[in-house]
Enzyme design. Structure first.
Site: not given
Length: 283
Positions: A166, A179
């Site tokens: 990501s 995250y």
């Protein structure tokens, strides 16, 4: 000379964890169109089986669903056995399971003086249960499937692992510390594993998607009432030079390249697919 197609992926046995999600589904579809035999591994039968049947019907490819929790090693080992029985030894693993949760998300981007009377919406108000859940899903949920599904590759001395990272791994976004930390760990693990497995003929790479609207981030980037971008969503678009969110299909070419023999000397890299977000300083 190499043949500049993805023909070498035809007949390969591929496992995609999280293959029923927005990004996972696009990857499964791409694999099916080039003739790979694909297994979606996910916890929920309804969505996973539905996606497998839909893609199989649309592409004419072999796509099945097998139950498997990426945080349950015993269940993954059962899934591994079922895949081998139905499709054969595994050639390719895509670790696509992941996501964020409101329970691991702060209410404010930065602490200001007005927050000091009540820190509930800040980092100090996060419950460790939610934090652990998100970190485990994204990081351990990459490590455990790799431990299980790459064993066939060891025997054949060939194979490919592709992790889904990501933009948060490069630039940790506000509000989502678990995250961001997990995806940074995925990048590090990708590089570590690439070295560990290189002499066994197994390549390990990752793609780092920029901003795509998924089921996990929808609550952050869209206004629930109007359907327009939230303030955060608009900020993302403004800082993406291409001026938009990505479409899941935008990942397909890069994924197939990294899985195919076209990238046979590429291992230990993370490729951003982000519309220029990582390159832009904001000025």
């Amino acid at each position: 000379m190499k043949n500049f197609t993805f023909d070498d992926l035809n007949g390969k046995v591929c496992v995609v964890t999280g293959g029923a999600g927005v990004i996972g589904k696009a990857i499964v579809y791409a694999l099916a169109t080039v003739g790979a035999k694909v297994t979606i591994v996910s916890r929920g039968k309804g969505k996973g089986k539905q996606v497998a049947e839909e893609i199989s019907r649309e592409t004419g490819g072999k796509v099945i669903w097998i139950k498997g929790d990426v945080l349950d090693k015993a269940q993954l080992e059962q899934a591994h056995q079922s895949i081998k029985e139905q499709l054969g030894p595994i050639d390719i693993l895509i670790n696509g399971a992941g996501g964020n949760s409101p329970q691991a998300t702060t209410g404010v981007e930065q602490i200001e003086d007005t927050d000091l009377d009540s820190l509930e919406n800040t980092f100090y108000g996060l419950g460790m249960e939610g934090f652990d859940k998100v970190f485990s899903l994204n990081f351990k949920g990459t490590v455990l499937p790799t431990m299980v599904f790459t064993r066939d590759m060891l025997q054949k001395k060939s194979g490919v692992v592709l992790n889904i990272s990501s933009m948060n791994a490069y630039h940790p976004l506000t509000k989502i510390p678990a995250y961001s930390a997990a995806k940074a760990s995925v990048n590090n693990f990708t590089e570590w594993l690439a070295v560990h497995l290189a002499k066994m003929g197994i390549r390990v790479n990752a793609v780092a998607p920029g901003f795509f609207i998924t089921n996990q981030n929808r609550f952050l980037v869209l206004d629930e009432k109007t359907g327009d971008y939230s303030e955060r969503g608009q900020k993302i678009v403004t800082n993406t030079p291409m001026g938009k969110f990505g479409e899941p299909e935008d990942l397909q070419g890069t994924v197939l390249f990294l899985l195919s023999e076209l990238s046979s000397f590429v291992t230990g890299v993370v490729i951003p697919v982000d519309g220029g977000f990582n390159a832009y300083s904001g000025v």
